[in-house]
Motif scaffolding. Structure first.
Motif, mmCIF file in Angstrom:
data_model
loop_
_atom_site.group_PDB
_atom_site.id
_atom_site.type_symbol
_atom_site.label_atom_id
_atom_site.label_comp_id
_atom_site.label_asym_id
_atom_site.label_seq_id
_atom_site.Cartn_x
_atom_site.Cartn_y
_atom_site.Cartn_z
ATOM 1 N N UNK A 206 1.100 -0.672 0.121
ATOM 2 C CA UNK A 206 0.251 0.002 -0.100
ATOM 3 C C UNK A 206 0.724 0.833 -0.233
ATOM 4 N N UNK A 207 0.599 2.156 -0.675
ATOM 5 C CA UNK A 207 1.369 3.214 -0.863
ATOM 6 C C UNK A 207 0.926 4.749 -1.137
ATOM 7 N N UNK A 208 1.170 5.929 -0.622
ATOM 8 C CA UNK A 208 0.095 6.950 -1.054
ATOM 9 C C UNK A 208 0.532 7.242 -2.971
ATOM 10 N N UNK A 209 -0.317 7.761 -3.100
ATOM 11 C CA UNK A 209 -0.276 8.680 -4.544
ATOM 12 C C UNK A 209 0.259 10.286 -3.660
ATOM 13 N N UNK A 210 1.534 10.275 -4.588
ATOM 14 C CA UNK A 210 2.061 11.766 -3.936
ATOM 15 C C UNK A 210 1.934 13.388 -4.136
ATOM 16 N N UNK A 211 1.345 13.090 -3.546
ATOM 17 C CA UNK A 211 0.690 14.606 -2.892
ATOM 18 C C UNK A 211 2.032 15.519 -2.564
ATOM 19 N N UNK A 212 1.551 16.169 -3.568
ATOM 20 C CA UNK A 212 3.145 18.079 -3.181
ATOM 21 C C UNK A 212 2.482 18.587 -1.731
ATOM 22 N N UNK A 213 4.014 19.286 -0.790
ATOM 23 C CA UNK A 213 3.691 19.591 0.334
ATOM 24 C C UNK A 213 2.901 18.938 1.148
ATOM 25 N N UNK A 214 2.593 18.194 0.832
ATOM 26 C CA UNK A 214 1.493 17.369 1.918
ATOM 27 C C UNK A 214 2.225 16.385 3.415
ATOM 28 N N UNK A 215 1.741 16.803 4.676
ATOM 29 C CA UNK A 215 2.261 16.304 5.668
ATOM 30 C C UNK A 215 1.408 15.386 6.892
ATOM 31 N N UNK A 216 1.076 14.286 6.032
ATOM 32 C CA UNK A 216 0.794 13.302 6.766
ATOM 33 C C UNK A 216 0.619 13.312 8.815
ATOM 34 N N UNK A 217 -0.603 13.008 9.553
ATOM 35 C CA UNK A 217 -0.699 12.842 10.515
ATOM 36 C C UNK A 217 -0.712 13.391 11.402
#
Length: 314
Positions: A206-217
């Motif tokens: 499972x992997x995240x599709x790249x979201x520019x500038x996104x800081x998860x959590x």
């Protein structure tokens, strides 16, 4: 009355005479007329127009289409001035990440028979192809070691090339394909990597599709859990996650875009299904858990979660 009848009959007579005249023409006559139409030496016309007439009409259309092309080019130029090649000007996607899975060969059903290698070999080949970019040697050559547990924020001009953190294939341990080249498929215990950035399910990860500038959590790593979507939990049995804590380390975020973050590889969480009920369709839902994560929207099966089916025959 006779004069009136003659007037009424005159059009019909003229049509008949015209037809008779046309019928009497030979192919040579028609060819001669066509030749005269193409070029009339007496009037010096081509297709009924003189050289001056052709010149004027061609000049008009040249100026007309040149102006149209110029207006289009100017509009495109002005529009491109408002766009950045590094960061999208407008972001109409939802900020929470979406999820996908791999191997993705025949939709969201992973079905095979343990005793028939031809049924699971395509999944294994897909896994090896996907994880090639995560080989330890490749990661050591291209990327750097980062500090775990904190965002890797890089300053400077947005056009500067950004460094990427190493995510080595060996971190997936039993699901790396190093110790077991079949990723557990030959034993009926398939590995399904899980990655994140928006999340896309690729080759068992499972992997995240790249979201520019996104800081998860919001400073806390996002974790993954899996359960039976409908049915008995015992159908799924135990699930092992790799890396061991089943989280996406913060050091792989934020993502700066493919132009500047050229060697970036999304972090993965591999799910090892070691005790799935055999000869049975088991619907599974794997979800992301963390601050700001939405995973309960019924109308979107990919927002913060992924739903797929495992069917393992003996």
């Amino acid at each position: 009355e006779n004069k009136h009848e003659e007037k009424v009959q005159d059009p019909d007579r003229r049509e008949d005479e015209t037809k008779r005249e046309m019928g009497s023409k030979t192919w040579a006559d028609l060819a001669g007329e066509m030749k005269m139409f193409l070029w009339n030496p007496e009037e010096r016309t081509c297709l009924g127009r003189t050289a001056k007439s052709w010149g004027l009409i061609l000049l008009f259309y040249f100026i007309f289409y040149t102006c149209l092309a110029g207006m289009f080019a100017f509009c495109m130029y002005v529009m491109l001035l408002t766009l950045s090649p590094y960061t999208p000007t407008y972001r109409d996607r939802v900020s929470p990440p979406g999820v996908m899975i791999r191997p993705y060969l025949n939709g969201f059903t992973i079905a095979f028979n343990v005793s028939q290698p031809s049924t699971w070999q395509p999944y294994v080949d897909s896994m090896h192809h996907f994880l090639a970019a995560y080989d330890d040697k490749v990661q050591e050559e291209k990327n750097i070691e980062c500090v775990s547990g904190q965002y890797f924020i890089q300053g400077g001009n947005e056009s500067e090339e950004k460094k990427a953190c190493q995510f080595k294939r060996s971190l997936l341990q039993n699901c790396s394909g190093i110790q077991d080249p079949t990723f557990g498929y030959s034993k009926g215990q398939p590995c399904i990597p899980h990655a994140w950035h928006c999340i896309s399910y690729k080759d068992g990860c499972l992997f995240f599709l790249q979201i520019i500038g996104y800081r998860p959590g919001a400073g806390v790593p996002v974790s993954v859990d899996c359960k039976v979507q409908k049915g008995n939990e015992s159908d799924l049995g135990s699930v092992d996650f790799y890396p061991g804590n089943g989280t996406f380390d913060l050091m792989y975020y934020p993502y700066y875009g493919k132009i500047t973050h050229v060697n970036y590889t999304s972090p993965l969480v591999a799910m090892h299904f070691t005790d799935v009920k055999k000869n049975y369709l088991v619907p599974i839902q794997c979800s992301l858990n963390g601050k700001g994560i939405i995973n309960n929207v019924n109308s979107d099966r990919f927002l913060g979660r992924i739903i797929f089916t495992l069917s393992i025959g003996k």
